[in-house]
Design a protein around this motif. Structure first.
Motif, PDB file in Angstrom:
ATOM      1  N   PRO A  57      -0.916   8.624   6.112  1.00  0.00           N
ATOM      2  CA  PRO A  57       0.157   9.578   6.410  1.00  0.00           C
ATOM      3  C   PRO A  57       0.703  10.307   5.187  1.00  0.00           C
ATOM      4  O   PRO A  57       0.933  11.522   5.237  1.00  0.00           O
ATOM      5  CB  PRO A  57       1.231   8.696   7.055  1.00  0.00           C
ATOM      6  N   ILE A  58       0.900   9.596   4.068  1.00  0.00           N
ATOM      7  CA  ILE A  58       1.502  10.227   2.902  1.00  0.00           C
ATOM      8  C   ILE A  58       0.628  11.340   2.350  1.00  0.00           C
ATOM      9  O   ILE A  58       1.120  12.343   1.824  1.00  0.00           O
ATOM     10  CB  ILE A  58       1.801   9.187   1.795  1.00  0.00           C
ATOM     11  N   PHE A  59      -0.705  11.206   2.498  1.00  0.00           N
ATOM     12  CA  PHE A  59      -1.613  12.221   1.994  1.00  0.00           C
ATOM     13  C   PHE A  59      -1.912  13.293   3.042  1.00  0.00           C
ATOM     14  O   PHE A  59      -2.177  14.444   2.698  1.00  0.00           O
ATOM     15  CB  PHE A  59      -2.907  11.587   1.511  1.00  0.00           C
ATOM     16  N   ALA A  60      -1.883  12.920   4.301  1.00  0.00           N
ATOM     17  CA  ALA A  60      -2.116  13.891   5.373  1.00  0.00           C
ATOM     18  C   ALA A  60      -1.051  14.972   5.358  1.00  0.00           C
ATOM     19  O   ALA A  60      -1.314  16.137   5.679  1.00  0.00           O
ATOM     20  CB  ALA A  60      -2.144  13.189   6.721  1.00  0.00           C
ATOM     21  N   GLU A  61       0.149  14.590   4.963  1.00  0.00           N
ATOM     22  CA  GLU A  61       1.272  15.528   4.960  1.00  0.00           C
ATOM     23  C   GLU A  61       1.426  16.269   3.638  1.00  0.00           C
ATOM     24  O   GLU A  61       2.227  17.194   3.538  1.00  0.00           O
ATOM     25  CB  GLU A  61       2.565  14.753   5.256  1.00  0.00           C
ATOM     26  N   ASN A  62       0.677  15.874   2.624  1.00  0.00           N
ATOM     27  CA  ASN A  62       0.860  16.461   1.304  1.00  0.00           C
ATOM     28  C   ASN A  62      -0.486  16.510   0.580  1.00  0.00           C
ATOM     29  O   ASN A  62      -0.912  15.534  -0.029  1.00  0.00           O
ATOM     30  CB  ASN A  62       1.878  15.643   0.502  1.00  0.00           C
ATOM     31  N   LYS A  63      -1.154  17.659   0.631  1.00  0.00           N
ATOM     32  CA  LYS A  63      -2.486  17.784   0.034  1.00  0.00           C
ATOM     33  C   LYS A  63      -2.446  17.586  -1.474  1.00  0.00           C
ATOM     34  O   LYS A  63      -3.342  16.975  -2.058  1.00  0.00           O
ATOM     35  CB  LYS A  63      -3.093  19.146   0.361  1.00  0.00           C
ATOM     36  N   MET A 120       0.819  -1.205   0.000  1.00  0.00           N
ATOM     37  CA  MET A 120       0.000   0.000   0.000  1.00  0.00           C
ATOM     38  C   MET A 120       0.856   1.259   0.000  1.00  0.00           C
ATOM     39  O   MET A 120       0.513   2.252  -0.641  1.00  0.00           O
ATOM     40  CB  MET A 120      -0.935  -0.005   1.211  1.00  0.00           C
ATOM     41  N   ALA A 121       1.974   1.234   0.704  1.00  0.00           N
ATOM     42  CA  ALA A 121       2.867   2.395   0.723  1.00  0.00           C
ATOM     43  C   ALA A 121       3.374   2.695  -0.679  1.00  0.00           C
ATOM     44  O   ALA A 121       3.403   3.860  -1.114  1.00  0.00           O
ATOM     45  CB  ALA A 121       4.037   2.152   1.673  1.00  0.00           C
TER      46      ALA A 121
END
Length: 286
Positions: free
Chosen positions: A224-230, A131-132
């Motif tokens: 996490p990857i999307f929470a930190e980068n809109k 998934m990552a």
């Protein structure tokens, strides 16, 4: 006043004009099923003649025979009535148990409609490592990244897509974004629809998903990857024409086109393909 929206606007990460979106959603090929996003008919689209006999006839994919949409988990009672009024008796759900549990989006009960589970990915395809990597590809927004993702869908989706395709060999069909886009493109390609038209249809997903833009971003923000980068999250909302054109080219190069893919990976015969095409295509005004 409704603002002018161009193809360039569809390719941006900014919200689309809401009035313009509602105007488009009220017209072909979009169809209203309350509680379900991005519902539209796969036709009528013109198809290329497959024989000398066909060359003298104007052929189209049959209107309102085959539909594509996002998940049906949120369908309302009104939406269930609308689905039955459209003559839809089967829905193929391409999601896995893992996905439905994660987002709390179970399969709904719809009287008169059979929901058939046909997951593209299995439990092992949802490991943290897998998934990552998948999220990283989506986050980049690059065409080559989507080609890797769509290749994964093709490689894993043979059995799931076979369920849909075999159904279309038995019946005249009354039937999300990426998995749905892949099987929709395969079906339209089998019917003989031109690449440019398939790409135009694919791009409409950008409009169809706009009303639930905020909801999708909220769901993605849990990763996490999307929470930190809109912007990475917004890239998952894109459905650019060039992505579909690249996919169709990859389908030809890697799998010998839609026909080669469904024979090799889905186990269909040439006779099955001809039957599907006859069920999908009809004469204009017929």
């Amino acid at each position: 006043m409704i603002s002018e929206v161009t193809v360039h606007d569809l390719n941006t990460l900014e919200p689309l004009d809401s009035e313009w979106v509602q105007q488009r959603l009220a017209n072909f090929p979009f169809v209203r099923i309350d509680g379900v996003t991005n519902v539209r008919s796969l036709g009528p689209y013109p198809v290329k003649p497959q024989s000398q006999e066909d060359a003298s006839i104007r052929l189209l994919t049959r209107p309102c025979q085959l539909f594509r949409s996002a998940e049906v988990s949120g369908i309302t009672e009104q939406g269930k009535v609308q689905m039955r009024e459209l003559g839809i008796t089967r829905v193929f759900d391409l999601r896995s148990d893992t996905e439905m549990e994660k987002y709390d989006t179970p399969v709904p009960q719809i009287e008169g409609v059979e929901v058939i589970r046909a997951p593209v990915f299995q439990i092992e395809d949802y490991s943290p490592e897998v998934m990552a990597r998948r999220f990283q590809l989506y986050a980049s927004g690059k065409t080559e990244a989507f080609m890797e993702l769509y290749s994964q869908i093709l490689d894993n989706g043979g059995q799931a897509f076979a369920e849909i395709l075999k159904h279309l060999t038995r019946f005249n069909p009354k039937a999300g974004k990426d998995r749905t886009a892949v099987i929709a493109a395969i079906l339209l390609s089998l019917a003989g629809v031109d690449d440019e038209i398939i790409a135009d249809d694919y791009e409409l997903t950008r409009i169809g998903r706009e009303p639930v833009r905020t909801k999708i971003l909220q769901r993605l923000s849990k990763e996490p990857i999307f929470a930190e980068n809109k912007d990475a999250a917004l890239n998952m909302l894109t459905s650019r024409r060039e992505t579909m054109l690249a996919f169709l080219q990859m389908l030809r190069e890697k799998y010998s086109g839609a026909e080669g893919y469904v024979q090799k990976c889905c186990g269909l015969s040439k006779a099955d393909i001809e039957t599907i095409r006859r069920n999908l295509v009809g004469k204009a005004n017929s």
